[in-house]
Write a protein that holds these residues in place. Sequence first.
Motif, short mmCIF file in Angstrom:
data_model
loop_
_atom_site.label_atom_id
_atom_site.label_comp_id
_atom_site.label_asym_id
_atom_site.label_seq_id
_atom_site.Cartn_x
_atom_site.Cartn_y
_atom_site.Cartn_z
N ALA A 14 0.83 -1.21 0.00
CA ALA A 14 0.00 0.00 0.00
C ALA A 14 0.86 1.25 0.00
O ALA A 14 0.42 2.32 -0.42
CB ALA A 14 -0.92 -0.01 1.21
N MET A 15 2.08 1.12 0.52
CA MET A 15 2.98 2.30 0.52
C MET A 15 4.44 1.86 0.59
O MET A 15 4.73 0.66 0.61
CB MET A 15 2.62 3.24 1.66
CG MET A 15 2.71 2.63 3.04
SD MET A 15 2.36 3.93 4.24
CE MET A 15 2.02 3.00 5.68
N VAL A 23 8.26 0.82 0.31
CA VAL A 23 9.06 -0.05 -0.57
C VAL A 23 8.15 -0.97 -1.40
O VAL A 23 8.35 -1.15 -2.60
CB VAL A 23 10.04 -0.90 0.27
CG1 VAL A 23 10.87 -1.81 -0.62
CG2 VAL A 23 10.94 -0.03 1.14
N ASP A 39 -2.41 -6.02 1.65
CA ASP A 39 -2.01 -5.08 2.72
C ASP A 39 -3.19 -4.90 3.67
O ASP A 39 -4.34 -5.14 3.30
CB ASP A 39 -1.61 -3.73 2.08
CG ASP A 39 -0.70 -2.89 2.98
OD1 ASP A 39 0.45 -2.64 2.58
OD2 ASP A 39 -1.13 -2.47 4.07
N ILE A 40 -2.90 -4.46 4.88
CA ILE A 40 -3.98 -4.15 5.83
C ILE A 40 -4.56 -2.75 5.59
O ILE A 40 -5.63 -2.45 6.09
CB ILE A 40 -3.51 -4.23 7.31
CG1 ILE A 40 -2.17 -3.52 7.50
CG2 ILE A 40 -3.49 -5.65 7.82
CD1 ILE A 40 -1.76 -3.39 8.95
N THR A 45 -5.41 -7.87 3.41
CA THR A 45 -4.80 -9.07 3.98
C THR A 45 -3.90 -8.71 5.15
O THR A 45 -2.98 -7.90 5.01
CB THR A 45 -3.86 -9.76 2.93
OG1 THR A 45 -4.50 -9.79 1.67
CG2 THR A 45 -3.48 -11.16 3.37
N ASP A 46 -4.16 -9.34 6.27
CA ASP A 46 -3.20 -9.28 7.38
C ASP A 46 -2.33 -10.52 7.25
O ASP A 46 -2.82 -11.65 7.40
CB ASP A 46 -3.96 -9.27 8.71
CG ASP A 46 -3.02 -9.18 9.91
OD1 ASP A 46 -1.81 -9.47 9.76
OD2 ASP A 46 -3.50 -8.84 11.01
N THR A 61 -0.37 -11.95 9.05
CA THR A 61 -0.19 -12.82 10.23
C THR A 61 -1.34 -13.82 10.37
O THR A 61 -1.28 -14.69 11.24
CB THR A 61 -0.11 -11.99 11.53
OG1 THR A 61 -1.39 -11.39 11.79
CG2 THR A 61 0.93 -10.89 11.44
N ALA A 64 5.79 -7.10 3.48
CA ALA A 64 5.11 -6.49 4.65
C ALA A 64 6.01 -6.59 5.87
O ALA A 64 6.53 -7.66 6.18
CB ALA A 64 3.78 -7.18 4.91
N GLY A 65 6.19 -5.47 6.55
CA GLY A 65 7.07 -5.51 7.72
C GLY A 65 6.90 -4.26 8.56
O GLY A 65 6.47 -3.22 8.06
N ILE A 124 4.53 -10.32 12.13
CA ILE A 124 4.40 -9.68 10.80
C ILE A 124 5.62 -10.00 9.93
O ILE A 124 5.49 -10.43 8.79
CB ILE A 124 4.20 -8.15 10.94
CG1 ILE A 124 2.89 -7.88 11.71
CG2 ILE A 124 4.18 -7.47 9.57
CD1 ILE A 124 2.63 -6.43 12.03
N SER A 176 16.94 -6.97 5.27
CA SER A 176 17.52 -5.65 5.57
C SER A 176 19.00 -5.88 5.84
O SER A 176 19.39 -6.98 6.26
CB SER A 176 16.85 -5.08 6.82
OG SER A 176 17.63 -4.03 7.35
N TYR A 211 13.73 -6.47 15.53
CA TYR A 211 13.56 -6.28 14.09
C TYR A 211 14.71 -6.96 13.33
O TYR A 211 14.49 -7.72 12.39
CB TYR A 211 13.52 -4.79 13.77
CG TYR A 211 13.56 -4.45 12.30
CD1 TYR A 211 12.39 -4.44 11.54
CD2 TYR A 211 14.76 -4.10 11.67
CE1 TYR A 211 12.43 -4.12 10.18
CE2 TYR A 211 14.80 -3.77 10.32
CZ TYR A 211 13.63 -3.78 9.58
OH TYR A 211 13.66 -3.46 8.24
N PRO A 215 18.22 -4.21 2.00
CA PRO A 215 18.49 -2.79 1.78
C PRO A 215 18.93 -2.07 3.05
O PRO A 215 18.65 -2.50 4.17
CB PRO A 215 17.12 -2.23 1.33
CG PRO A 215 16.19 -3.40 1.23
CD PRO A 215 16.78 -4.51 2.04
N THR A 247 10.93 6.23 4.21
CA THR A 247 9.55 5.73 4.23
C THR A 247 8.99 6.02 5.62
O THR A 247 9.72 6.46 6.52
CB THR A 247 9.50 4.21 4.00
OG1 THR A 247 10.18 3.58 5.10
CG2 THR A 247 10.15 3.77 2.69
N ALA A 248 7.70 5.67 5.83
CA ALA A 248 7.09 5.85 7.15
C ALA A 248 7.85 5.05 8.20
O ALA A 248 8.04 5.51 9.34
CB ALA A 248 5.63 5.41 7.09
#
Length: 261
Positions: free
Chosen positions: A16-17, A19, A38-39, A63-64, A66, A92-93, A115, A144, A157, A187, A192-193
């Motif tokens: 949804a946003m 990466v 995405d949620i 979609t969640d 989890t 998703a992360g 997640i 990452s 994380y 990466p 990003t957020a």
Amino acid sequence: METGLNGKAAIVTGAAMGVGRAIAYALADEGVRVTIADIDEGEGRKAADKINSGGGEAIFVRTDVTQSGQVKSMVEQALSRFGRIDILVNNAGIVGQQGPWHLLDEENFDQVVAINFKGTYLCSKAVVPHMIEQRGGKIINISSCAGKTGEENNGVYSATKAAVWNMVHSLSGELGQYGINVNAVCPAAMDTALMEKVYRERAEHFGLNPDELRKKIADGFRLPRTLTVEDAAGVVVFLASDMADMMTGQGVNITGGIELH
Ligand SMILES: NC(=O)c1ccc[n+]([C@@H]2O[C@H](COP(=O)([O-])OP(=O)(O)OC[C@H]3O[C@@H](n4cnc5c(N)ncnc54)[C@H](O)[C@@H]3O)[C@@H](O)[C@H]2O)c1
């Protein structure tokens, strides 16, 4: 060389946003039909609409990752719309709480693991039988550089990102015989957020303010600019393409030289 991507079908989680959205757009630009899972219904639908209005083909499925029931239903909807799944991007992360490992809440641990790691497990588990039947596919986990090195004040994380990188070693061995490639990308920081939260909440643990932490990270790049989501999306498109048919079991750094191994 041909990418072989035109007409293929992909699922991108967390698209949804950030990466994931950049990956969905970049795949769509290559003619890939995309399921955005995405949620975030508002942003997810907007991303799918943008692809559709630009001449591509995309659906949004709330979609969640989890929740196994939601993941199974999302995969069924992707198959019913596109007839196949050639590419799965486990993107998703969340970054979760920032701070020393022993001060992080148990609830935070459970959520970040659910997640980042369980979601990747559930989506792969749901998609692999179809890829085996098709005798081919590409799975790409968004890890990452923190997954390779660990990261102070970001330990949970980092450990989940090590897990989804490690997974590609096992899965590439199990699935290679069916022509399924399994790789990760690792990466460094992109705006990003998720990274905004990191700058806001991790800086104090290093005695810095958010802008100073951002600068400290940016100073680590060996190249003259910082990393963008489009840089990461480009490498994912390459790994999804025929050009990467003989790459499997890799954790590809996209770090502007911050991480070399
Ligand atoms: N931004 C970075 O610097 C950076 C660096 C390395 C790796 N990554 C990885 O890239 C991936 C995307 O990060 P981002 O920076 O774009 O984050 P982001 O916060 O901008 O976007 C994350 C997306 O995941 C979705 N999401 C969250 N929980 C979900 C769930 N349970 N089910 C489905 N979707 C869910 C969100 O709604 C959102 O659309 C993450 O796996 C992250 O660890 C990011």
